[in-house]
Structure formats: C-alpha cells, structure tokens
Scaffold this motif. Structure first.
Motif, short mmCIF file in Angstrom:
data_model
loop_
_atom_site.label_atom_id
_atom_site.label_comp_id
_atom_site.label_asym_id
_atom_site.label_seq_id
_atom_site.Cartn_x
_atom_site.Cartn_y
_atom_site.Cartn_z
N CYS A 125 0.74 -1.29 -0.20
CA CYS A 125 0.31 0.08 0.42
C CYS A 125 0.99 1.40 -0.03
O CYS A 125 1.68 2.19 0.90
CB CYS A 125 -1.03 0.18 1.51
N GLU A 126 1.31 1.78 -1.36
CA GLU A 126 2.24 3.17 -1.25
C GLU A 126 1.66 4.22 -0.24
O GLU A 126 1.89 5.29 0.17
CB GLU A 126 1.58 3.72 -2.76
N SER A 127 0.34 4.11 -0.20
CA SER A 127 -0.28 5.32 1.36
C SER A 127 0.09 5.17 1.70
O SER A 127 0.63 5.99 3.14
CB SER A 127 -1.88 5.58 1.01
N THR A 134 -6.01 -5.87 0.95
CA THR A 134 -7.14 -4.99 -0.19
C THR A 134 -8.39 -4.96 0.10
O THR A 134 -8.64 -4.19 -1.11
CB THR A 134 -6.11 -5.59 -1.29
N HIS A 144 -7.06 -2.17 3.49
CA HIS A 144 -6.46 -0.67 2.49
C HIS A 144 -7.13 -2.12 1.25
O HIS A 144 -6.87 -1.65 0.11
CB HIS A 144 -5.34 -1.60 2.35
N PRO A 167 -8.93 -0.50 -2.40
CA PRO A 167 -8.50 0.93 -3.47
C PRO A 167 -9.36 1.82 -3.47
O PRO A 167 -10.59 1.91 -3.03
CB PRO A 167 -8.15 0.06 -4.43
N LYS A 180 -9.50 6.81 -2.24
CA LYS A 180 -8.45 7.83 -2.12
C LYS A 180 -7.16 8.38 -0.92
O LYS A 180 -6.70 8.55 -0.64
CB LYS A 180 -9.01 9.53 -2.17
N HIS A 226 -6.02 4.58 0.44
CA HIS A 226 -4.77 3.29 0.02
C HIS A 226 -4.47 3.50 -1.00
O HIS A 226 -5.80 3.28 -2.31
CB HIS A 226 -5.88 2.31 0.68
N ASN A 227 -3.67 2.80 -1.78
CA ASN A 227 -3.32 2.66 -3.16
C ASN A 227 -2.14 1.11 -3.15
O ASN A 227 -1.35 1.10 -3.15
CB ASN A 227 -2.71 3.94 -4.02
N ILE A 270 -0.62 -2.21 -4.80
CA ILE A 270 -0.02 -2.20 -6.02
C ILE A 270 0.75 -3.96 -5.22
O ILE A 270 1.05 -4.12 -4.37
CB ILE A 270 0.82 -1.02 -6.30
#
Length: 722
Positions: free
Chosen positions: A169-171, A181, A185, A187, A189, A191-192, A194
């Motif tokens: 999670c980049e955020s 996910t 987390h 996806p 605004k 959480h992102n 990948i």
C-alpha cells in the motif's frame, strides 16, 4: 555491506552477531540509524538508559509507542540466519529438524517453514495440504547455492496468517495481503495497494540511486580519514622539529643573555679594580700627609713640654715653619668616588612582557575584537579556518574563554559556533576600562591571548572614523551619512565636495568620488547601491551616482529650491526636504513632482526618513524643534517634540533614522543628545550624547551602531544602539 548481500562466502559471524550479547541475533530489531540488535538486548538497554541511544553510534532514538516491540524486525538478518542454518544443515551429521533423527541421509530445506527435513519427513511434508505448495530445496541445490534470496521463505500477513504478503500500500507504506486489500486497504483515495514486485523494483531503483550518491561521499570521508591519519602521523615529527627549533631559538637568546651577563660582570670587575687602584693611591697620599703632620705634632709637643728655654729658641723657628707649612698645604681630603651600581636599562617587568613576543606557535586561530560598550552585548570572533579554508573546530567544547574586568572580577562569556569556521564570543561588560580576555583552544593559548579589551561608556563612541577618531581617515565637513546593503558607510562631505565610502568594520576607505556641486548636503543609497546626493545653492538638485561614482542622473526641476535631506523608496520614488520651499517633495524616479507635503506646516525641514510598511514619512524641523509625521498622500498624522535640553525634549533636531521595529531615532544639533522615540512619538530613552563636533545626519548600521556625521569634528562617530 553491499558485497556481503551478493555472496554468501563474504558473510561472516560479525554480521550475524548482536553487538550487545555477542551471540547470533534473536528476533533482530533495527533502529532508525540502521544498526540491529536482539529485541531482548534492546529491552534491557532501555531499562538502563533514558533517553535511549544506539549502543553502537550513540544516536539518540525515539521509540514508538509500543516501545522496542514497535521497532521493525530485520527480516534480512533473519533470512541470513536461516540461510546459514540451512547451509550447515546440509553438512553430514546434522539431524532432521522434524524427526530429530536421520543424521546421515540427504536433507531438504523448506524455505516457507525455515526447517531442515530428512527424505521421509520431506515426503510427508509434500503430501500435507497446507505445505504441499511450499518451496523445498534439495541438498544438492542448497550446497551449490550462494544467493541468499533463493532460500527466502514466503512472508505471511500478521493479521491474516494464511495469506502471503503480495501487495504494497503506497499510501500507508505497508506490506499487505489479498485480504487486507479487501478489508483494511481497499483501493481508493486513502489507499493504493499495488503488486509487490513493481513496488519493490521501484524502491530498489531509488536505493540504487542512493548507493551511487553514497560512493562519492564515502570516498570523500575516506580521503578525510586518510588526511587525518597523515596529519596524526606528522604530529610527532612536527612536534620534534618545532621543539628543536624552539630550543635552538631560546638557546641562542640564553646565549646572548649569558654573553651580556659576562660583559656586564667584566665591566663591574674592571671598574672595581680601576676604582680600587685610584682610591688606594689617594689614600696613600693622604696617609703620607698624615704621617708628616703627626711627626711635626709630636716634635712640637716635646719641645713645648720638655725643652729648655735655649732648646725652644734654638728649634722653635724651624718647628714653627714646618707646622705652618703643613697646615697651609691644600689637601684633597674628599673622595670623588661614588659607589657604582648595576642599572636596569630594561626593567624585568617590561622584559617579561617582551618575552611573550619571543617566538610562538603558529596556529590557524585568530581573534578579532569588536568595539565594546558598557552594558551592551559585545563580541569577539575567533577565526578557526585552516589554510585550505575549512573549519578547524567543529564544536565549542575545545574552546575555553575567560574575561576579567579592571578590578579582576570575572565577566561571564558565551560561545556560539557561526558559519565559515567562526566562533563568536559574547559578553556584557558592567564596567568601563581595560578588560582582559583569555582564549584557549585545547588548553593552549591562542596567539595574542590574553587580549586587552577597552570597554567604553555609552556616551563615548565605540569607534570613530575621521580625524577625531582612532581610525585614521580624513574627512572634511561631513554632513550626511547612509548605509548600503553590505553595511558599508557612505559619507557626503560639504567642504571637500565628495562622497567617501568606508568599511564600517575596519574604518578603511573603500572608494571616493567628487560631487558636481558647491554645497552637497544629504545622501541616500538605494537597494541597487546607487548613491543619491542632494545639494543647495547655485548648483542645487539631486544627483544619482553608480556605486563606483559615475554620475547617472541629475534631477533639477523647478519645484526644487534648497534641497537637504533625502530618502529613496523601494520603487525608486524619492522624498526630499526643501528648506526654502518649507516643505517636502515626493518625486517620481525620473525626478518629476508627485506632490508637495507639509506646505504651511513645516518651518525649516532638514532630514527625512520613510517607513514604507506604514506608508509614513518623518521629517525634522530645526526651527519648530519638532518631528513632523505625514503619510505619503500628504496628510499630517502627528507631531512630537517640545523645545528643551531635557530627556524627551528637542533642541534643533537634525538627523533622524528608523529602526526595524519603527522606533524613531533623533539627534539634536544643539547639545548632541541622541534619543529614541516609539512609533507613535512617545519618548523611550536617551541612547547617548555626542560631545562636540556639531552632529548632523545619522543612520543605523546592520550590526547595531548609530553612525553620526559630525560636521566640525571632521569625523563619523559610532555609538552602540542595541
């Protein structure tokens, strides 16, 4: 360490050993400084030390709320330990970690479970539903494998134990599993998530870029270490050479002193012998006369006491003649000799002072004393730059300072490291007179220490430029004074008809140029360091010069008659006091009139100053004995000042300037009192009193001095302001 990550053969026990307990890591936790320790070791360390410092580099550590348990686990070290265990497990005589037997048979390593298994246990392991998909490495592969990454186990989510960590999670900057996910987390605004592979590749690239930045820095530091090693190795021979030179130097001086001692002692000896011989000769001559007179006395006495009348008459004349001759003889009975003595042509105390200058140790330290004023923070700068321009001292702990006032009482000092290898020594003297400042670096006196620091009273100028001062620079009728953006002082001289610019720190003249007018008066410097000079009389007007002294413009419109003080605004507009017009003129940058200000209110305006932040201008009126305040639209806002010589009163107010807080500083031409008023004109305090010299223009320097142009004193005096 990068090479160790590539090849197992380069790993060693030190890399896998906790620096505290000196055993293989157990639950290794990594600190922000990237040093790793056992969790238990860190927990014990925290009980002994608060705040926590890294046991290796002493970097202060701020623990998370969970304490040591909140620190990140060093998975890399864990995997290395597993790898080492797997490599050792492949060796003969190591039992299976499942059944604890089968020491001789071949074994396999389960990367997911991090265990070593015999063939039987491996067969069962592969048939169990939960482990049938695990990564199992054979003994042959394990023995040949050198890349630790090939034996990494799969990492599972702490929250969802059966799921692997497959996303990032980049955020949140966190590794998550598939379930995460969906639950925590998702996806959107906030959480992102990948896939872990591209995220790891991206981070790997950024770390590789950092590695490229590390290499030159490492080389720089390594070169510095080598330079220190070189200097340390040169320390002993350098000391030996300097010691030999010092001994030879002082042996020569001692030899000269001993030779002079022998000469003086020889002179004393020779003088003593000569004087002794002369005294002995004179003594013998006197003794001879004494013997003759004594003999005559005896003969005469015998004749008188025992001689017959015939005998007396027979020898009387002869005795009488002899005695009268002896008595009449002129004798030098006084000694003209005075005791000789050794004369100290140079007193021991004076010679003691001179001895301090006999040789010295050349260092990179120099002390620059700044003018000192009683009751104000005063400064001295210790320059610690090397010949290469680098700072020799990185902290103030190596520096010690001590200051005593004239009575011997200690004056507290403070040290602060500044930029460019300069250490600032600050002190506040409570007494005037000569103070002694001692400065030591690593317990050794810097050259010239202890220093004599002359502390002046607040009414005495801290320093002076011009004939009346201690800095020899000629001035002839200074009237206006201004300061440029570099802190240099620009002075306009009426008698010499020129502008001179001085370095305010050294008093040295930087440049000068002539003024094309018979009666120059006011001066101002704009943000581009262009110099504006006003003049009155036949050749009146405002002239603008470059900082080198080239005439750029002459403003001489019909609205000007007798221009005196001038101020320049940021946008290039000018405000000038015109004594004949009895007003101030607000002018465009090209010299054209915008408006006339103060007409009918001002009687004899002299100097002006502008506070652009409040859109206000201040002007002294020498006949009204007031300061008038107008806005730039021409409206009078207020005035202040009552005629008199007491505090808060004005008597022929002349020069004025503003400080950064909007306070107004005014000097009286009559009496020389420099006073500070608040932005509303309320009297605050008397700064100092100029003794003689006829003060005119004033300005405030960046380092806290009021510069006063003294017309008849032929100088610019500097008084401490803050």
């Amino acid at each position: 360490m990068a090479s160790k990550m590539k090849e197992f053969t380069e790993f060693n026990e030190q890399f896998l050993t906790c620096p505290v307990c000196m055993l293989h890591f157990r639950d290794p936790r990594v600190l922000p400084c990237l040093h790793t320790f056992c969790r238990e070791c860190l927990q014990e360390w925290t009980t002994k030390q608060q705040p926590l410092e890294c046991p290796t580099c002493r970097t202060q550590v701020s623990l998370p709320d969970q304490g040591v348990d909140g620190l990140r686990t060093n998975f890399f070290v864990n995997n290395l330990l597993d790898f080492v265990a797997a490599k050792k497990g492949a060796e003969p005589g190591v039992p299976c970690q499942v059944c604890k037997g089968n020491m001789e048979g071949s074994k396999s390593w389960c990367a997911d479970c991090a265990i070593l298994m015999c063939e039987s246990c491996n067969l069962v392991h592969r048939q169990l539903p939960f482990s049938k998909d695990h990564e199992v490495i054979s003994e042959e592969t394990l023995k040949a494998e050198k890349d630790v990454r090939k034996v990494y186990g799969k990492q599972h989510c702490d929250k969802h134990k059966k799921y692997e960590l497959e996303f990032y999670c980049e955020s949140c900057k966190a590794l998550v599993c598939t379930a995460c996910t969906v639950v925590d987390h998702r996806p959107g605004k906030d959480h992102n998530p990948i896939e872990i592979t591209p995220a790891a590749q991206k981070k790997k690239e950024s770390l590789q870029a950092l590695l490229q930045d590390i290499d030159p820095r490492l080389r720089e530091i390594q070169a510095s270490v080598k330079e220190f090693e070189r200097k340390i190795s040169n320390l002993a021979p350098s000391k030996e050479v300097a010691t030999d030179q010092a001994k030879s130097y002082f042996r020569q001086i001692i030899g000269l002193l001993q030779k002079r001692e022998r000469e003086i002692l020889s002179q004393i000896d020779e003088q003593s012998r000569a004087d002794g011989k002369a005294l002995q000769t004179k003594k013998e001559a006197i003794e001879f006369e004494l013997a003759g007179l004594t003999s005559a006395q005896t003969f005469c006495q015998q004749a008188v006491e025992h001689g017959s009348e015939v005998h007396i008459l027979e020898v009387g004349n002869q005795v009488q003649t002899r005695v009268e001759t002896l008595l009449a003889k002129q004798l030098d009975l006084e000694s003209d000799w005075s005791e000789f003595q050794f004369v100290e042509n140079t007193a021991v105390t004076d010679f003691q002072k001179q001895v301090r200058d006999l040789g010295g140790v050349k260092t990179n330290f120099k002390v620059f004393l700044k003018p000192a004023v009683q009751g104000f923070p005063c400064f001295a700068n210790l320059l610690t730059r090397s010949t290469e321009g680098r700072s020799c001292i990185t902290n103030s702990e190596a520096i010690t300072t001590n200051m005593n006032d004239p009575s011997g009482k200690n004056v507290p000092t403070k040290l602060q490291m500044k930029s460019d290898g300069v250490l600032e020594i600050t002190y506040i003297p409570k007494a005037t007179g000569n103070h002694r400042l001692e400065v030591k670096v690593n317990s050794q006196q810097v050259p010239g220490s202890p220093f004599d620091v002359q502390v002046h009273g607040k009414d005495a100028p801290a320093f002076t430029i011009g004939q009346m001062g201690n800095r020899v620079e000629e001035l002839d009728g200074p009237l206006g004074v201004a300061v440029n953006k570099d802190g240099n002082i620009a002075v306009v001289e009426r008698v010499s008809k020129r502008v001179k610019i001085f370095d305010a720190k050294t008093g040295q003249s930087l440049c000068s140029f002539p003024i094309e007018s018979d009666c120059p008066f006011g001066i101002a410097v704009d943000s581009n360091e262009r110099v504006f000079v006003t003049s009155f009389g036949e050749n009146y007007g405002i002239r603008r010069y470059s900082k080198e002294g080239k005439l750029l413009n002459t403003f001489k419109s019909g609205c000007m008659k007798n221009t005196l003080g001038v101020a320049v605004l940021q946008d290039g507009r000018m405000v000038v006091a015109d004594r004949e017009q009895k007003s101030c003129l607000l002018l465009q940058p090209d010299g054209s009139l915008i408006r006339e200000i103060g007409k009918g209110q001002l009687q004899s305006p002299a100097f002006v100053s502008v506070d652009e932040s409040r859109d206000m201008m201040f002007v002294t009126d020498i006949e009204a004995h007031k300061v008038f305040v107008f806005d730039l639209d021409g409206n009078q806002t207020f005035t202040f000042g009552t005629k008199g010589q007491n505090e808060g009163e004005l008597k022929t107010p002349i020069g004025l300037t503003l400080d950064q807080t909007g306070n107004i500083i005014v000097v009286n031409n009559d009496g020389g009192r420099i006073q500070m008023f608040g932005p509303d004109g309320t009297f605050i305090r008397t700064v100092a009193t100029v003794k003689g010299g006829s003060p005119y223009g004033i300005t405030l320097t960046p380092d806290g001095y009021i510069a006063v142009a003294c017309y008849t004193g032929q100088c610019v005096k500097f008084y401490r302001y803050n």
